[in-house]
Design a protein around this motif. Sequence first.
Motif, PDB file in Angstrom:
ATOM      1  N   ALA A  32      28.245  -8.824  38.648  1.00 10.67           N
ATOM      2  CA  ALA A  32      27.937  -8.970  40.065  1.00 10.67           C
ATOM      3  C   ALA A  32      27.535 -10.401  40.400  1.00 10.67           C
ATOM      4  CB  ALA A  32      26.818  -8.005  40.457  1.00 10.67           C
ATOM      5  N   HIS A  33      26.730 -11.009  39.518  1.00 10.89           N
ATOM      6  CA  HIS A  33      26.307 -12.385  39.767  1.00 10.89           C
ATOM      7  C   HIS A  33      27.506 -13.338  39.729  1.00 10.89           C
ATOM      8  CE1 HIS A  33      23.307 -15.555  40.069  1.00 10.89           C
ATOM      9  NE2 HIS A  33      23.984 -16.231  39.165  1.00 10.89           N
ATOM     10  N   ARG A  34      28.438 -13.074  38.838  1.00  8.26           N
ATOM     11  CA  ARG A  34      29.654 -13.890  38.781  1.00  8.26           C
ATOM     12  C   ARG A  34      30.434 -13.757  40.090  1.00  8.26           C
ATOM     13  NH1 ARG A  34      33.280 -15.894  34.889  1.00  8.26           N
ATOM     14  NH2 ARG A  34      34.915 -17.003  36.022  1.00  8.26           N
ATOM     15  N   GLN A  41      32.138 -16.192  45.159  1.00  7.55           N
ATOM     16  CA  GLN A  41      32.375 -16.032  46.582  1.00  7.55           C
ATOM     17  C   GLN A  41      31.584 -17.011  47.443  1.00  7.55           C
ATOM     18  OE1 GLN A  41      34.542 -13.843  48.171  1.00  7.55           O
ATOM     19  NE2 GLN A  41      35.294 -13.363  46.112  1.00  7.55           N
ATOM     20  N   LEU A  42      30.347 -17.329  47.016  1.00 16.32           N
ATOM     21  CA  LEU A  42      29.430 -17.976  47.953  1.00 16.32           C
ATOM     22  C   LEU A  42      28.731 -19.232  47.447  1.00 16.32           C
ATOM     23  CD1 LEU A  42      27.650 -14.744  49.252  1.00 16.32           C
ATOM     24  CD2 LEU A  42      29.460 -16.025  50.410  1.00 16.32           C
ATOM     25  N   ALA A  43      28.739 -19.504  46.151  1.00 12.15           N
ATOM     26  CA  ALA A  43      27.898 -20.583  45.631  1.00 12.15           C
ATOM     27  C   ALA A  43      28.521 -21.967  45.768  1.00 12.15           C
ATOM     28  CB  ALA A  43      27.551 -20.326  44.164  1.00 12.15           C
ATOM     29  N   ASP A  44      29.833 -22.041  45.988  1.00 15.37           N
ATOM     30  CA  ASP A  44      30.512 -23.340  46.127  1.00 15.37           C
ATOM     31  C   ASP A  44      30.204 -24.282  44.967  1.00 15.37           C
ATOM     32  OD1 ASP A  44      31.742 -22.635  48.524  1.00 15.37           O
ATOM     33  OD2 ASP A  44      30.016 -23.283  49.717  1.00 15.37           O
ATOM     34  N   GLY A  45      30.210 -23.723  43.757  1.00 14.93           N
ATOM     35  CA  GLY A  45      30.024 -24.542  42.576  1.00 14.93           C
ATOM     36  C   GLY A  45      28.593 -24.849  42.205  1.00 14.93           C
ATOM     37  N   GLU A  60      23.675  -6.316  41.245  1.00 19.70           N
ATOM     38  CA  GLU A  60      24.691  -5.301  41.519  1.00 19.70           C
ATOM     39  C   GLU A  60      24.597  -4.812  42.955  1.00 19.70           C
ATOM     40  OE1 GLU A  60      26.289  -1.186  39.460  1.00 19.70           O
ATOM     41  OE2 GLU A  60      24.125  -1.496  39.635  1.00 19.70           O
ATOM     42  N   ALA A  61      23.394  -4.476  43.407  1.00 19.91           N
ATOM     43  CA  ALA A  61      23.205  -4.003  44.777  1.00 19.91           C
ATOM     44  C   ALA A  61      23.513  -5.102  45.786  1.00 19.91           C
ATOM     45  CB  ALA A  61      21.771  -3.496  44.964  1.00 19.91           C
ATOM     46  N   VAL A  62      23.080  -6.325  45.484  1.00 21.81           N
ATOM     47  CA  VAL A  62      23.340  -7.440  46.397  1.00 21.81           C
ATOM     48  C   VAL A  62      24.841  -7.691  46.526  1.00 21.81           C
ATOM     49  CG1 VAL A  62      22.955  -9.895  46.819  1.00 21.81           C
ATOM     50  CG2 VAL A  62      21.107  -8.487  45.893  1.00 21.81           C
ATOM     51  N   ALA A  63      25.571  -7.603  45.420  1.00 17.25           N
ATOM     52  CA  ALA A  63      27.020  -7.830  45.459  1.00 17.25           C
ATOM     53  C   ALA A  63      27.718  -6.785  46.320  1.00 17.25           C
ATOM     54  CB  ALA A  63      27.588  -7.821  44.044  1.00 17.25           C
ATOM     55  N   VAL A  64      27.264  -5.539  46.251  1.00 23.74           N
ATOM     56  CA  VAL A  64      27.851  -4.487  47.094  1.00 23.74           C
ATOM     57  C   VAL A  64      27.622  -4.809  48.568  1.00 23.74           C
ATOM     58  CG1 VAL A  64      27.619  -2.063  47.782  1.00 23.74           C
ATOM     59  CG2 VAL A  64      27.758  -2.664  45.365  1.00 23.74           C
ATOM     60  N   MET A  65      26.425  -5.266  48.910  1.00 19.75           N
ATOM     61  CA  MET A  65      26.136  -5.603  50.307  1.00 19.75           C
ATOM     62  C   MET A  65      26.953  -6.802  50.772  1.00 19.75           C
ATOM     63  SD  MET A  65      22.056  -4.843  50.743  1.00 19.75           S
ATOM     64  CE  MET A  65      21.483  -5.900  49.404  1.00 19.75           C
TER      65      MET A  65
END
Length: 222
Positions: free
Chosen positions: A29-31, A36-40, A54-59
């Motif tokens: 999920a962290h990957r 998706q959002l960290a821009d490197g 895991e929950a954050v990725a689902v949201m």
Amino acid sequence: MADGEGDGEHVTRGFVRGEVDQLMRDLAAHRYLSDQLADGRFMPAGRGWAARDEAVAVMVDTLLHSTRAGNVLEVGGGQSTVWLSLALARRGSGTLFSVEHDLTYLRRTQDLVNRLGDRQVVSWCLAALESQGTAPPWYALDNVSLFRDVELLFVDGPPAHVGPKSRAPALSRLRSTLMRGATVVLDDTTRVEEREISREWEDAGLHKTLELGNAHVFVYDP
């Protein structure tokens, strides 16, 4: 072998396997979140009291693939606030309303968002917890209509030490803010009281769609 020793070892191994499985899901999920959002940039993983990745990725996935252009309401913020703010900024619509009762923790979350998230999309709300009769203490929110058009409600507060089933009032107090078809996420469902709340919310009309390792996901479709 002493009586019960084999059973205890079996339980321990089962617990360890469960924790390892959850860790692997959180790493995946962290990957996803970083891609998706960290821009490197390096982004710290959720730990301690933070919501599991895991929950954050689902949201985040829900928001990025939504066509509703609604808002997000989180009750109890933290690391999740960073990711949710980035998701709304990435898609270009929506406000994140973040409710917190503790000023010190609110400031820590604001610092996190200032460093790693997108503060432009966040509206902060400091609301003390107040008791009303025999109900669990709840946030002193004078006008919940300010939290309009909510397509995602994330309930990660109040903390458990506040009282029995402290998060149970969230649905009745915030139902009026929800869009039809909104996603509702209840965190910390490894705890007995949160699982009881989950069942109560289903009885009250929410449709459970997913059970994650530490959270339950519902759809509000009255």
